[in-house]
Design an enzyme around this catalytic site. Sequence first.
Site, PDB file in Angstrom:
ATOM      1  N   GLU A 148       7.237   0.112  13.912  1.00  0.00           N
ATOM      2  CA  GLU A 148       5.747  -0.047  13.671  1.00  0.00           C
ATOM      3  C   GLU A 148       5.050   0.286  15.143  1.00  0.00           C
ATOM      4  OE1 GLU A 148       4.711  -0.098  10.805  1.00  0.00           O
ATOM      5  OE2 GLU A 148       5.375  -1.863   9.464  1.00  0.00           O
ATOM      6  N   ASN A 200       0.345   4.808   9.334  1.00  0.00           N
ATOM      7  CA  ASN A 200      -0.030   4.417  10.587  1.00  0.00           C
ATOM      8  C   ASN A 200       0.899   4.795  11.752  1.00  0.00           C
ATOM      9  OD1 ASN A 200       2.480   3.064  10.278  1.00  0.00           O
ATOM     10  ND2 ASN A 200       1.787   0.858  10.611  1.00  0.00           N
ATOM     11  N   HIS A 247       4.245   5.013  11.402  1.00  0.00           N
ATOM     12  CA  HIS A 247       5.626   4.294  11.772  1.00  0.00           C
ATOM     13  C   HIS A 247       6.581   5.447  11.210  1.00  0.00           C
ATOM     14  CE1 HIS A 247       5.384   2.190   7.567  1.00  0.00           C
ATOM     15  NE2 HIS A 247       6.051   3.480   7.488  1.00  0.00           N
ATOM     16  N   ASP A 256      16.349   1.737   6.335  1.00  0.00           N
ATOM     17  CA  ASP A 256      15.909   0.605   6.591  1.00  0.00           C
ATOM     18  C   ASP A 256      16.016  -0.284   5.302  1.00  0.00           C
ATOM     19  OD1 ASP A 256      14.008   2.113   5.327  1.00  0.00           O
ATOM     20  OD2 ASP A 256      12.431   1.944   6.895  1.00  0.00           O
TER      21      ASP A 256
END
Length: 239
Positions: free
Chosen positions: A143, A136, A138, A67
């Site tokens: 996400e 979280n 990801h 990414d």
Amino acid sequence: MNIIVCKNYAEMSNVAAKMMSELMQKKPNCVLGLATGSTPEGMYASLAEMCERGDISFENVTTVNLDEYYPIAPTNDQSYRYFMNRQLFDRVNINKANTNVPDGTAKDPVAECKRYEQLVSDLGGIDLQILGIGRNGHIGFNEPDTKLMLDTHVTDLTEDTIEANSRFFASANDVPRRALTMGIGTIFKAKKIVVLASGASKKDAVSAMLERTVDTNFPATMLNLHPDVTLICTQDVLD
Ligand code: F6R
């Protein structure tokens, strides 16, 4: 999922680097999927040392990163291209033309994502993909959401990710709000996936992943569907 528990960060980094080096020795023209963030820094340092000693060569290796922020220039010291150059590419004998990071300066980000997806396909998929895991849950910048995208795509970063990543920027306001990321399907093209996790802040994320359920609101749980995933983590992640 295979699990390798290490006593500390240094051991985790060395175990992961050894796994990568064994692949590079077996298949000198392998395709490595790479991640940024704090977690793999030790692994990159260990690979750079191995290369300096002449134990491994990156001469024929191709890399694809997961990414990149959007928009961001490669010269920005917070860009993932800059990170990869500094942590690994400038320290080993890799041909920079064979290193790939989504282009954070692309005028048309959707077209850039299409190009990147095609590139991974044309390379024949990834031999070994390294992943970190977000607090979280990801993976890459996939996400938590009710739907997850399969292909490389433009994504909005969640407030939690912006806050977690603001430690690298002057302030949370300076963190780009969007990113270009491989999708779950792109990641799943990897023959082998290695997830690295270290530190108590990753405890909840890892324990949710190990519950063997699948929940798009916790993207790392999708990894339970891939046939070859190894988690390399420090003991404190499991305590
Ligand atoms: C980085 C990436 C992210 C990180 C994750 C963990 O390329 O795709 O998913 O792996 O945010 O980051 P650290 O290692 O900084 O805790």
